[in-house]
Scaffold this active site. Structure first.
Site, short mmCIF file in Angstrom:
data_model
loop_
_atom_site.label_atom_id
_atom_site.label_comp_id
_atom_site.label_asym_id
_atom_site.label_seq_id
_atom_site.Cartn_x
_atom_site.Cartn_y
_atom_site.Cartn_z
N ASP A 64 0.57 -1.18 0.29
CA ASP A 64 0.15 0.09 -0.12
C ASP A 64 0.37 1.67 0.31
O ASP A 64 1.59 1.31 0.70
CB ASP A 64 -0.83 -0.23 1.47
CG ASP A 64 -1.97 1.19 1.07
OD1 ASP A 64 -2.49 1.41 0.18
OD2 ASP A 64 -1.48 2.22 2.39
N GLU A 108 14.97 -15.29 -0.15
CA GLU A 108 15.15 -16.69 0.40
C GLU A 108 14.35 -17.77 0.55
O GLU A 108 15.12 -18.35 1.26
CB GLU A 108 16.07 -15.38 1.92
CG GLU A 108 16.88 -14.42 1.88
CD GLU A 108 16.70 -13.81 3.42
OE1 GLU A 108 16.18 -14.83 3.92
OE2 GLU A 108 17.62 -13.24 3.19
#
Length: 554
Positions: free
Chosen positions: A216, A267
């Protein structure tokens, strides 16, 4: 016109071609009957989304919040608001979605928190200059007694962008910045504590198995050094899409934040996505958010806000493919969301409709429902044939118009209150969905409760009323999504064609796409065989406000 081929960005990651369905949780489905949608309600309706044919869902905020701005004021980034259920309910919903091959994207709100967030409450108790206040943007006021705000910035929701606090000893104190409501203080993203906190928030949800984040106000995290005065164009867009060099939008420092997030997501196994809500003045600037080591997607608000005009629509498609493809990213396509007037109404408006203003009982002239729906169906028929990723907003597959006749006493958007009713705000696109035309609250729940009143005409738009009905908007969406998947339209090239003035026309392999945005019917080529159309054709003529997919006989 000579044929011009535009290639979409290469790559096989799911988010490059996905159709992503936005769920506004409080208005999607209500399992416990309290009038507010919830996570178990979403779980109960996942089969409907699977049948629709979407690849992923994006959930607007469901985290703990005082709900001053419908959840975009977060008080705890690592939980579920009791309004919507529990973390166990989230895990159940996530697993059920994954079982159906539907990925889940979570809405993250990093620009600001709720004023009820533990950090902000600590800041109010602490002294000016303290580490607690340094996590937010506190400043001394101007004037001999500090009684004037630090600068002249105006809130997106109306009114000033600064609020003065009362210090613990009872004296008037510093001011804090809030781009939006007073209950939404902005974080200071130059502070290492803030950056580390959000790394932890990302890991919390990634460890639970989410497939990505919609970010957002992704363009608002960094403010210009010195916080200089700024007066926006009164005719411009409040979220920053119309002007360059706004001191609180699109500052270059945001990019290092998203490079850091990109590395963190990498990751994790699988393909996790970051999508930016970034209202920027040009597509070229928007594309900077999706360079290879930053975000994966950015909403194409230029496309969303394009008026119903063939030349403008063709131009924004061309420029989008060039701008996003130029940095190796897919273009995204979107026509509606929880912040804008639903496109089944917006495309029939004859007056300007700035983002966030909304329409309501006193809007004149009102959009013509039949015209708006015809244009909305045609616009979607074009959109779902384009290479890249497409976003759908809940209810648009039913052809829902904006709910305009909401009585003043039921309105809840902060924009309505902060502008003293001068702007209606976004309630009209957030009314709970109709699932069954004959059930209480049209199947939203079984009690009849609804946090916003549903229009009487919602019955004719109910999913049950459109299911299996030839020519219904729901069946059109299903057919378009099925055809998009079978033909692999989310990737590949687009070749422009020319069917004459007022039309948008191109080819995707052996599939031709044509839309008539003009004033007179247009003839399709000899040998055209219709695959799907947004409305009926007359012989070989494509009517006004209609779009079609067709093939040509060899």
């Amino acid at each position: 016109m000579a044929e011009i081929e535009q290639q979409s960005a290469p790559g096989s990651e799911w988010w490059r071609t996905a159709v992503i369905y936005q769920i506004y949780p409080r208005s999607f489905a209500d399992a416990n009957g309290d009038g507010i949608g919830d996570l178990p309600g979403i779980t109960s309706r996942l089969d409907a989304l699977s049948e629709l044919g979407v690849d992923a869902i994006w959930l607007s905020p469901f985290m703990p919040s005082p709900q001053k701005d419908a959840g975009y004021d977060v008080s705890d980034y690592r939980g579920v608001d009791p309004l919507f259920g529990t973390l166990d309910d989230f895990d159940t919903m996530l697993a059920a979605a994954h079982e159906r091959g539907i990925r889940v994207i979570v809405d993250l709100v990093p620009n600001h928190s709720s004023d009820q967030h533990r950090w902000f409450q600590d800041a109010l108790k602490a002294a000016p200059g303290s580490p607690e206040r340094a996590r937010y943007i506190f400043r001394d006021g101007k004037g001999p007694h500090g009684d004037l705000p630090p600068n002249n910035w105006e809130s997106v929701f109306g009114g000033g962008m600064w609020t003065r606090v009362t210090e613990p000893d009872g004296t008037p104190g510093q001011w804090y910045l809030h781009i939006f409501d007073t209950s939404q203080p902005d974080f200071d993203w130059t502070n290492p504590d803030v950056r580390e906190e959000f790394r932890g928030v990302l890991r919390f949800w990634l460890d639970r198995g989410v497939d990505g984040f919609r970010v957002d106000v992704a363009h608002g995290l960094i403010k210009k050094d010195g916080l200089p005065d700024y007066t926006p164009d009164p005719e411009g867009g409040s979220m920053g899409g119309d002007e360059d060099d706004v001191p609180y939008w699109g500052q270059s420092g945001v990019h290092e934040i998203y490079r850091d997030w990109h590395a963190l997501l990498a990751e994790y196994p699988g393909e996790r996505a970051l999508c930016a809500e970034a209202w920027l003045p040009t597509l070229e600037k928007t594309a900077l958010w999706v360079r290879p080591d930053e975000m994966n997607q950015a909403f194409n608000f230029g496309y969303l806000m394009t008026p119903w005009d063939a030349e403008e629509l063709s131009t924004v498609i061309r420029e989008s493919l060039d701008a996003f493809g130029g940095v190796g990213a897919p273009s995204t396509w979107v026509l509606s969301n929880h912040d804008v007037i639903r496109h089944a109404s917006r495309l029939a408006l004859t007056v300007e409709s700035p983002q966030g203003d909304g329409i309501g009982p006193r809007t004149e002239p009102k959009p013509d429902r039949a015209l708006g729906l015809a244009r909305a169906r045609a616009a979607t028929t074009v959109m779902l044939s384009l290479p890249g990723s497409a976003y759908l907003y809940q209810g648009e597959e039913l052809g829902l118009p904006e709910a305009m006749e909401i009585p003043d006493e039921f309105r809840q958007d902060p924009t309505w209150f902060r502008t003293k009713g001068a702007r209606y705000g976004r309630d009209g696109c957030r009314v709970p969905l109709p699932w069954s035309g004959t059930s209480p609250s049209y199947g939203f729940n079984d009690t009849g409760a609804s946090w916003l009143p549903q229009p009487a005409e919602w019955a004719e738009y109910a999913r049950a009323a459109e299911e299996g009905v030839d020519g219904s908007t729901l069946e059109l969406y299903k057919e378009l999504l099925r055809g998009r998947a079978e033909r692999g339209l989310g990737s590949g090239s687009l070749v422009w064609e020319d069917l004459g003035r007022g039309t948008v026309a191109f080819r995707r392999g052996d599939l031709h796409v044509a839309a008539n945005l003009g004033e007179v019917p247009v003839a399709l080529p000899a040998g055209a065989s219709v695959v799907v159309g947004s409305g009926p054709l007359t012989g070989r003529e494509l009517p006004v406000d209609t779009a079609v997919w067709y093939t040509l006989a060899d």
